[in-house]
Design a protein around this motif. Structure first.
Motif, PDB file in Angstrom:
ATOM      1  N   GLY A 112      41.126  -6.032  -3.888  1.00 14.39           N
ATOM      2  CA  GLY A 112      42.567  -6.131  -4.049  1.00 14.39           C
ATOM      3  C   GLY A 112      43.276  -6.490  -2.756  1.00 14.39           C
ATOM      4  N   SER A 113      44.407  -7.148  -2.901  1.00  9.04           N
ATOM      5  CA  SER A 113      45.305  -7.448  -1.791  1.00  9.04           C
ATOM      6  C   SER A 113      46.690  -7.012  -2.244  1.00  9.04           C
ATOM      7  CB  SER A 113      45.271  -8.951  -1.478  1.00  9.04           C
ATOM      8  OG  SER A 113      46.152  -9.255  -0.413  1.00  9.04           O
ATOM      9  N   TYR A 114      47.197  -5.934  -1.639  1.00 10.87           N
ATOM     10  CA  TYR A 114      48.331  -5.194  -2.193  1.00 10.87           C
ATOM     11  C   TYR A 114      49.716  -5.670  -1.763  1.00 10.87           C
ATOM     12  CZ  TYR A 114      45.376  -1.418  -4.071  1.00 10.87           C
ATOM     13  OH  TYR A 114      44.476  -0.670  -4.790  1.00 10.87           O
ATOM     14  N   ASN A 130      49.611 -19.414  -5.841  1.00 15.63           N
ATOM     15  CA  ASN A 130      49.168 -20.275  -4.749  1.00 15.63           C
ATOM     16  C   ASN A 130      49.411 -19.541  -3.436  1.00 15.63           C
ATOM     17  OD1 ASN A 130      48.540 -23.203  -5.789  1.00 15.63           O
ATOM     18  ND2 ASN A 130      50.409 -22.574  -6.893  1.00 15.63           N
ATOM     19  N   GLY A 131      48.459 -19.624  -2.530  1.00 15.22           N
ATOM     20  CA  GLY A 131      48.668 -19.016  -1.225  1.00 15.22           C
ATOM     21  C   GLY A 131      47.487 -18.218  -0.734  1.00 15.22           C
ATOM     22  N   ARG A 132      47.787 -17.311   0.194  1.00 17.01           N
ATOM     23  CA  ARG A 132      46.758 -16.518   0.879  1.00 17.01           C
ATOM     24  C   ARG A 132      47.006 -15.034   0.628  1.00 17.01           C
ATOM     25  NH1 ARG A 132      44.525 -19.205   5.273  1.00 17.01           N
ATOM     26  NH2 ARG A 132      44.547 -17.312   6.553  1.00 17.01           N
ATOM     27  N   TYR A 171      39.275 -18.143  -6.753  1.00 19.06           N
ATOM     28  CA  TYR A 171      39.699 -18.071  -5.351  1.00 19.06           C
ATOM     29  C   TYR A 171      38.518 -18.285  -4.419  1.00 19.06           C
ATOM     30  CZ  TYR A 171      38.248 -13.110  -5.867  1.00 19.06           C
ATOM     31  OH  TYR A 171      37.562 -11.948  -6.139  1.00 19.06           O
ATOM     32  N   GLU A 172      38.841 -18.682  -3.203  1.00 15.49           N
ATOM     33  CA  GLU A 172      37.859 -18.814  -2.134  1.00 15.49           C
ATOM     34  C   GLU A 172      38.099 -17.712  -1.117  1.00 15.49           C
ATOM     35  OE1 GLU A 172      38.077 -22.688  -0.471  1.00 15.49           O
ATOM     36  OE2 GLU A 172      37.504 -23.720  -2.326  1.00 15.49           O
ATOM     37  N   THR A 189      40.342 -12.840   3.654  1.00 14.59           N
ATOM     38  CA  THR A 189      41.508 -13.433   3.004  1.00 14.59           C
ATOM     39  C   THR A 189      41.098 -14.278   1.804  1.00 14.59           C
ATOM     40  OG1 THR A 189      42.718 -13.480   5.101  1.00 14.59           O
ATOM     41  CG2 THR A 189      43.491 -14.951   3.368  1.00 14.59           C
ATOM     42  N   LEU A 190      41.808 -14.096   0.697  1.00 12.15           N
ATOM     43  CA  LEU A 190      41.558 -14.877  -0.509  1.00 12.15           C
ATOM     44  C   LEU A 190      42.514 -16.070  -0.532  1.00 12.15           C
ATOM     45  CD1 LEU A 190      41.358 -11.977  -3.133  1.00 12.15           C
ATOM     46  CD2 LEU A 190      39.576 -12.818  -1.587  1.00 12.15           C
ATOM     47  N   ILE A 191      41.974 -17.240  -0.829  1.00 13.39           N
ATOM     48  CA  ILE A 191      42.770 -18.461  -0.920  1.00 13.39           C
ATOM     49  C   ILE A 191      42.857 -18.863  -2.387  1.00 13.39           C
ATOM     50  CG2 ILE A 191      43.078 -20.807  -0.092  1.00 13.39           C
ATOM     51  CD1 ILE A 191      43.005 -18.724   2.131  1.00 13.39           C
TER      52      ILE A 191
END
Length: 392
Positions: A112-114, A130-132, A171-172, A189-191
């Motif tokens: 997760g990225s909160y 879209n984004g990081r 995602y990458e 980081t997820l792209i």
């Protein structure tokens, strides 16, 4: 290997995880072998719905076991605690979202990225991302991610932060994680590029923090899934710091008890254990670790009891959890500081477990949910009759 409490099943794994801790840190990710061993022990089923193969236990049992796990390797404890707690968080989503994840793969794990720093775009029957998305701990051990974003206004609803479920195929992972503490968590980081998310794979922050979620209604028979988000997830984060301090104390006592000083100026050829200052540091660290554990487990158990009763969580209830989580980390920092400051020249070695625990615990303390200045100020604001400024 599923009998006994979760802690009982974790304890036999600790020597191996402790031996791998330095390699985990240097690899900057938790090894697949650690995740496999924890899966075999049922770690990721502990707060997962029985309807999807889980064997749900009290959330406090997960937190208690995670303290032990982090005592051997704080990076593994941080990641495993989150991956397990995210099973609980997924259970808050609509049932269709749970079917997407667990129906395809009953063993699926979620990172997760909160921080909702990006805006979701409206798309047909859903949203586009879209984004990081940074700080996605354990992303290389996960099959899905919980990506936080701001949902656009819709009808009378204003823009609102939410979690959106995204499969790893959309995602990458960018390797941005080269840090001093919790280095083994692989919080990279997820792209995302035009990742589409249907509306049923969304959970808003207001729903999650209230405990009144689609999943809570689906699992109304148990209080486990009625707990507000911030009574649970940050408790797992805090357990990593408390566990790191516990491991540091164990290592310090084992190495210092028989150590003889080599200083030519003061105290040469004396046993370290005979110095009153060393004795006091050990006592302070032990008391701090014990108090941190008690506060953390007490507050989780209280939240569970309140959720089980069906009562609504008040601001005071939620802030009590936030206070206990953050202050437990504060006590853990006090413990590792007392120990690390007296490790001498040997403490400079990167493979010194006390120094690693000191760095890891300080990394936990940097997390905004664990930062005592941020959380303590919020608690004080409420006690003084002001509106708390922060998430609770």
């Amino acid at each position: 290997m599923r009998g006994g409490s979760l802690k009982d099943r974790v304890l036999p794994l600790l020597p191996t995880f402790r031996d791998r801790a330095l390699a985990t840190e240097r690899a900057r990710r938790v090894p697949a072998e650690n995740i496999a061993a924890l899966r075999e022990a049922g770690y990721f089923d502990a707060v997962k719905p029985a309807a999807y193969g889980g064997v749900p236990k009290p959330f406090s049992e997960l937190v208690d076991a995670n303290i032990e796990l982090a005592s051997a390797c704080a990076s593994t404890g941080w990641v495993a605690g989150l991956l397990s707690a995210h099973q609980w968080l997924l259970a808050m989503f609509p049932k269709a979202a749970q079917d997407d994840v667990w129906g395809e793969n009953p063993d699926a794990l979620l990172c997760g990225s909160y921080a909702p720093t990006s805006m979701a775009e409206a798309a047909e029957d859903g949203y586009r991302l879209n984004g990081r998305w940074a700080f996605a701990s354990g992303c290389e051990n996960a099959d899905w991610s919980l990506c936080a974003a701001i949902l656009p206004a819709e009808g009378e609803r204003k823009p609102v932060p939410a979690f959106l479920l995204v499969p790893a195929t959309q995602y990458e992972i960018e390797d941005t994680w080269d840090v001093a503490g919790l280095a083994g968590t692989g919080s990279k980081t997820l792209i995302l590029s035009n990742a589409t998310v249907p509306k049923y794979r969304v959970l808003t922050f207001p729903d999650a923090t209230s405990g009144r979620t689609p999943g809570a209604r689906f699992y109304a028979q148990t209080g486990l899934f009625n707990m507000p988000l911030l009574t649970g997830i940050p408790s797992c984060l805090a357990s990593a710091a408390v566990g790191a301090a516990k491991g540091a104390l164990e290592s310090y006592v084992a190495s210092t008890g028989a150590r003889v000083t080599r200083g030519a100026v003061a105290g040469g050829n004396s046993r370290m254990a005979e110095f009153a200052t060393i004795q006091l540091r050990v006592a302070e660290a032990a008391a701090s670790v014990d108090a941190a554990r008690e506060i953390l487990l007490r507050d989780v158990a209280r939240a569970e009891e309140l959720a089980g009763s069906g009562s609504e969580f008040t601001i005071e209830d939620r802030l009590l959890s936030r206070r206990g989580q953050s202050f437990a980390v504060n006590l853990a920092l006090r413990a590792v500081e007392a120990l690390n400051a007296s490790t001498g020249g040997l403490g400079l070695n990167m493979d010194n477990p006390v120094q690693r625990a000191w760095r890891d615990a300080n990394a936990v303390g940097r997390h905004i949910s664990m930062n005592w200045d941020a959380v303590g100020t919020m608690v004080g604001q409420h006690m003084l009759g002001l509106e708390p400024k922060g998430q609770y």
